[in-house]
Design a protein around this motif. Structure first.
Motif, PDB file in Angstrom:
ATOM      1  N   UNK A 102      -5.126  20.457  29.671  1.00 12.37           N
ATOM      2  CA  UNK A 102      -4.314  21.585  30.126  1.00 12.37           C
ATOM      3  C   UNK A 102      -3.473  22.152  28.999  1.00 12.37           C
ATOM      4  N   UNK A 103      -2.931  21.282  28.156  1.00 10.61           N
ATOM      5  CA  UNK A 103      -2.106  21.722  27.024  1.00 10.61           C
ATOM      6  C   UNK A 103      -2.923  22.538  26.022  1.00 10.61           C
ATOM      7  N   UNK A 104      -4.123  22.102  25.697  1.00  8.26           N
ATOM      8  CA  UNK A 104      -4.988  22.820  24.753  1.00  8.26           C
ATOM      9  C   UNK A 104      -5.350  24.194  25.293  1.00  8.26           C
ATOM     10  N   UNK A 105      -5.684  24.269  26.566  1.00  8.70           N
ATOM     11  CA  UNK A 105      -6.035  25.564  27.171  1.00  8.70           C
ATOM     12  C   UNK A 105      -4.863  26.535  27.090  1.00  8.70           C
ATOM     13  N   UNK A 113      -6.850  33.528  21.765  1.00 12.14           N
ATOM     14  CA  UNK A 113      -8.215  33.088  21.496  1.00 12.14           C
ATOM     15  C   UNK A 113      -8.958  32.713  22.764  1.00 12.14           C
ATOM     16  N   UNK A 114     -10.078  32.041  22.576  1.00 16.27           N
ATOM     17  CA  UNK A 114     -10.898  31.619  23.709  1.00 16.27           C
ATOM     18  C   UNK A 114     -11.714  30.401  23.287  1.00 16.27           C
ATOM     19  N   UNK A 115     -12.170  29.655  24.278  1.00 16.88           N
ATOM     20  CA  UNK A 115     -12.989  28.462  24.036  1.00 16.88           C
ATOM     21  C   UNK A 115     -14.450  28.880  24.039  1.00 16.88           C
ATOM     22  N   UNK A 116     -15.099  28.727  22.893  1.00 17.13           N
ATOM     23  CA  UNK A 116     -16.493  29.142  22.757  1.00 17.13           C
ATOM     24  C   UNK A 116     -17.446  28.122  23.366  1.00 17.13           C
ATOM     25  N   UNK A 117     -17.162  26.846  23.173  1.00 13.47           N
ATOM     26  CA  UNK A 117     -18.030  25.793  23.706  1.00 13.47           C
ATOM     27  C   UNK A 117     -17.178  24.558  23.987  1.00 13.47           C
ATOM     28  N   UNK A 118     -17.589  23.787  25.002  1.00 14.65           N
ATOM     29  CA  UNK A 118     -16.865  22.575  25.368  1.00 14.65           C
ATOM     30  C   UNK A 118     -17.854  21.523  25.823  1.00 14.65           C
ATOM     31  N   UNK A 130     -14.903  17.635  23.227  1.00 13.52           N
ATOM     32  CA  UNK A 130     -15.163  18.368  21.987  1.00 13.52           C
ATOM     33  C   UNK A 130     -15.201  19.860  22.295  1.00 13.52           C
ATOM     34  N   UNK A 131     -14.424  20.641  21.536  1.00 14.84           N
ATOM     35  CA  UNK A 131     -14.315  22.079  21.788  1.00 14.84           C
ATOM     36  C   UNK A 131     -14.498  22.863  20.499  1.00 14.84           C
ATOM     37  N   UNK A 132     -15.131  24.033  20.630  1.00 19.98           N
ATOM     38  CA  UNK A 132     -15.190  25.044  19.566  1.00 19.98           C
ATOM     39  C   UNK A 132     -14.325  26.208  20.015  1.00 19.98           C
ATOM     40  N   UNK A 133     -13.242  26.457  19.274  1.00 23.05           N
ATOM     41  CA  UNK A 133     -12.231  27.437  19.665  1.00 23.05           C
ATOM     42  C   UNK A 133     -12.256  28.600  18.690  1.00 23.05           C
ATOM     43  N   UNK A 134     -12.166  29.825  19.212  1.00 22.00           N
ATOM     44  CA  UNK A 134     -12.062  31.034  18.408  1.00 22.00           C
ATOM     45  C   UNK A 134     -10.681  31.642  18.618  1.00 22.00           C
ATOM     46  N   UNK A 135      -9.968  31.877  17.515  1.00 22.43           N
ATOM     47  CA  UNK A 135      -8.647  32.491  17.573  1.00 22.43           C
ATOM     48  C   UNK A 135      -8.577  33.605  16.534  1.00 22.43           C
ATOM     49  N   UNK A 136      -7.751  34.639  16.764  1.00 25.43           N
ATOM     50  CA  UNK A 136      -7.580  35.672  15.737  1.00 25.43           C
ATOM     51  C   UNK A 136      -7.104  35.071  14.417  1.00 25.43           C
ATOM     52  N   UNK A 137      -7.567  35.664  13.318  1.00 25.29           N
ATOM     53  CA  UNK A 137      -7.233  35.122  11.999  1.00 25.29           C
ATOM     54  C   UNK A 137      -5.725  35.090  11.770  1.00 25.29           C
TER      55      UNK A 137
END
Length: 302
Positions: A102-105, A113-118, A130-137
């Protein structure tokens, strides 16, 4: 023998001599004052500004254009936007798996950003996500700091920055050259007169357009990677009884009882899955037993 002098003839001779001298003088004067050609007098090559790089020829190869652009950039004449791809890898342990999820989300959502894969998995010893996260630079550094802040045990934290500016400039120059070549082939196609010429030009156009589309796709991918950084996050909760990170004695005892019961249930469930084989075994046992009894009875009566 002396010829008589004629006064009239002598005067004509002097006059012709004067006319000849005057004509020669006039011709020399006219030649010395002949104006220069207009193009030679008026043309002066324009000076190239010291702050601008010399332009490449329209038909120059893409490597030459990229080299000119790179030289101008390295000399400080141009200041292109840097293309940097940032990635991070983070691994840590948590005490409460559900609370950590919940904290990571929440952190990812606040960073834009958003979670690309989990991928979540576990066994009787641990739970792992295991998560792949995309966030603005722009939010990359702050997001990494918030994800690693206050964790129970940080196993790994690595950040990598890849500068793809040169590759981006070179690819863009190649695409620009291909677009110009495509326009020239379109003009040639309008002038084609035979079917053979049309087919040859169309084949060249197809190849060039494939290269242009590939370059556009690569540029879009690089823009996406630059604008959105990637964070590979992995967190886990240890449940193993023999691990130093496990809880105290009573929690371990409770885990042992629970794991033992779970093992019994798992064994029963696995046995239930083999019911066809068990049914065949029971049938064979009953059949062999009856045959054995009949044989014994026949031997006893004999």
């Amino acid at each position: 023998m002396e010829f008589p002098k004629c006064p009239h003839h002598t005067g004509n001779f002097i006059t012709m001599k004067h006319v000849t001298l005057v004509s020669a003088f006039w011709l020399l004067t006219a030649c010395s004052h002949q104006p220069e050609p207009e193009a030679a007098a008026a043309y002066a090559p324009p000076a190239v500004a010291a702050t601008e790089p010399a332009p490449a020829a329209p038909d120059a190869p893409a490597d030459e254009k990229a080299a000119l652009y790179t030289d101008a950039t390295s000399s400080g004449l141009l200041s292109p936007e840097q293309k940097i791809i940032k990635t991070a890898r983070i691994i840590y342990s948590v005490d409460d798996f559900a609370a950590a999820k919940k904290r990571v989300a929440g952190i990812v959502s606040k960073s834009g950003g958003y979670i690309l894969a989990e991928s979540q998995h576990g066994d009787g010893t641990e739970k792992r996500n295991q998560l792949d996260i995309k966030v603005p630079a722009a939010a990359f550094d702050s997001c990494v700091d918030r994800l690693t802040g206050g964790v129970a045990r940080l196993d790994e934290k690595s950040i990598n920055a890849q500068d793809v500016t040169a590759e981006y400039v070179d690819l863009n120059a190649r695409m620009t050259t291909r677009v110009a070549t495509e326009q020239r082939y379109l003009e040639i196609l309008k002038q084609a007169r035979t079917v053979k010429d049309v087919l040859e030009v169309e084949a060249q156009l197809k190849s060039i357009r494939e290269e242009i589309e590939a370059a556009k796709g690569r540029l879009l991918y690089m823009d996406r990677q630059v604008s959105y950084s990637t964070i590979h996050l992995e967190y886990y909760q240890v449940l193993a009884l023999s691990m130093p990170e496990a809880p105290g004695f009573f929690p371990r005892a409770w885990l042992a009882l629970r794991n033992g019961w779970n093992n019994v249930l798992g064994l029963l469930i696995n046995l239930m899955g083999w019911w066809p084989l068990m049914a065949v075994g029971v049938f064979l046992f009953i059949f062999i037993r009856r045959r054995w009894r009949k044989r014994n009875r026949s031997l006893a009566t004999a």
